[in-house]
Design an enzyme around this catalytic site. Structure first.
Site, mmCIF file in Angstrom:
data_model
loop_
_atom_site.group_PDB
_atom_site.id
_atom_site.type_symbol
_atom_site.label_atom_id
_atom_site.label_comp_id
_atom_site.label_asym_id
_atom_site.label_seq_id
_atom_site.Cartn_x
_atom_site.Cartn_y
_atom_site.Cartn_z
ATOM 1 C CB THR A 325 32.159 -5.508 -30.706
ATOM 2 O OG1 THR A 325 31.070 -5.229 -31.408
ATOM 3 C CG2 THR A 325 31.790 -7.345 -29.836
ATOM 4 C CG HIS A 377 37.968 -24.579 -27.945
ATOM 5 N ND1 HIS A 377 39.373 -24.652 -26.963
ATOM 6 C CD2 HIS A 377 37.194 -25.377 -27.530
ATOM 7 C CE1 HIS A 377 38.743 -25.949 -25.971
ATOM 8 N NE2 HIS A 377 37.405 -25.598 -26.643
#
Length: 416
Positions: A325, A377
């Site tokens: 993006t 994560h």
């Protein structure tokens, strides 16, 4: 013969859509393959097309949410529809009948309002949309207004251009509130963004990139590139290529969680966020790791044009393994982009700003860009996330490394 026109299926998991707008009215004569309406699903915008020629009857209101495969309109094929050229010729040659109920001619209406005044009239988006739906012009509206009173003139004299009083007499500023229905695409986007926040252990790492080498390369070779391919090469294509090569070195960043399993594709399909009139869309460029820069730029341009025009297909927006993006086009200095599920990571580009940096012990001014990598994560460790972003930085600051998959010439020579 009456033909039912049903709502097409945008995808297997979609059961209902919104009929965003009609391009025809009940009673209109339509031609085969003519676009009748725009249909919005939670993933893409589709066109409803006439299967046959005839007289149309609309069964659904614009803005209504309807089930897939339900009947949106009917076409009476027994009504003969003249060729479009014939219709145009008749419209030009046929005189307009004079009746007491006839509306004033367009030329007369336009003369009723001074041209200079039209350019100064402020029109709200809602009013503009209603005018377009009714097929009337601004001069028609102004010409049909009531007569101005002395009080109206006094009110204008008390108002400045921003709507506040300029004289001694109190005057209230304009405080309009407009409401518009949330589209299916916007609804689904909202759900997905909340899903990301609630279902992932999202973390963002940052780095900065010296854009001078890449900008100098583009400036030097852009004319030759345009002469050969017919279009310019942009910065995003370099970031796409660098990201794809870095993903091959850090495959966990390109992986996804599926239940209790980790899915690691051998290919790199990168989705690119594109702002369209309908909202944010993310068309996918396939096999970015193996196709050349010119092909990446061509595909990026093709998909972006289709997304902005609302003609992109569902297949062209599904299956990405990673997302890019670019908030820099809107002036963003730094941000934490949200992951595009079921992917595990997204890279964010930002604006380029001249900043003082230290190079070989000297302070110099360089065009710098902050880049961000948001990642899940649960599946991606800090070593892979930071290493990925460092590799992207190296390839952007030394574009020739993209020819050697991010390795230095010495590493290639030594087969390391």
């Amino acid at each position: 013969m009456i033909v039912d026109v049903k709502v097409p299926t945008p995808g297997e998991s979609i059961t209902e859509v919104e009929l965003a707008s009609w391009t025809v009215k009940s009673g209109d004569l339509v031609h085969r393959n003519q676009e009748l309406a725009e249909i919005e699903s939670d993933k893409a915008t589709l066109s409803l097309v006439a299967p046959e020629s005839g007289k149309i009857e609309l069964l659904v209101e614009a803005g209504e949410v309807i089930k897939v495969n339900s009947i949106a309109c009917k076409i009476d094929t027994s009504v003969e529809v003249p060729e479009e050229d014939t219709v145009a010729a008749v419209a030009e040659d046929e005189p307009v009948p004079e009746t007491s109920q006839a509306k004033p001619a367009a030329a007369t209406t336009k003369q009723a309002v001074e041209p200079d005044a039209l350019s100064k009239v402020k029109v709200t988006p809602l009013a503009r949309e209603k005018m377009a739906a009714e097929n009337i012009h601004l001069e028609d509206v102004l010409a049909g207004l009531k007569k101005l009173s002395a009080g109206d003139v006094d009110a204008v004299l008390r108002m400045s251009d921003n709507g506040y009083q300029t004289g001694a007499t109190p005057a209230s500023p304009i405080r309009d509130v407009e409401r518009s229905k949330m589209s299916q695409l916007r609804k689904q986007l909202s759900k997905r963004l909340v899903q990301v926040k609630n279902e992932t252990a999202m973390l963002t790492t940052f780095n900065e990139v010296d854009m001078q080498p890449l900008m100098q390369l583009r400036k030097k070779y852009q004319p030759a590139f345009v002469e050969k391919y017919g279009y310019k090469i942009g910065l995003i294509s370099f970031f796409l290529k660098a990201s794809a090569l870095a993903l091959k070195k850090h495959p966990m960043v390109n992986s996804q969680i599926d239940g209790d399993e980790i899915v690691s594709p051998s290919y790199v399909d990168i989705a690119v966020a594109v702002q369209s009139p309908k909202g944010l869309m993310v068309p996918v460029i396939r096999n970015v790791d193996v196709i050349p820069l010119a092909a990446i730029e061509a595909e990026l341009k093709r998909l972006a044009d289709k997304a902005r025009s609302g003609k992109i297909s569902l297949d062209e927006m599904t299956g990405g393994t990673f997302t890019l993006t670019n908030g820099g086009v809107f002036g963003s200095m730094m941000s934490t982009p949200l992951i595009n599920p079921p992917q595990s990571a997204i890279i964010g580009m930002h604006n380029i700003v001249d900043r003082p940096v230290a190079v070989d012990g000297q302070v110099v001014i360089r065009p710098m860009m902050y880049v961000a990598l948001s990642y899940d994560h649960r599946i991606i460790d800090g070593k892979d996330s930071v290493g990925f972003l460092v590799d992207v930085k190296k390839m952007i600051e030394n574009p020739a490394l993209m020819l050697t998959n991010g390795k230095s010439i010495e590493e290639v020579l030594l087969d390391l």
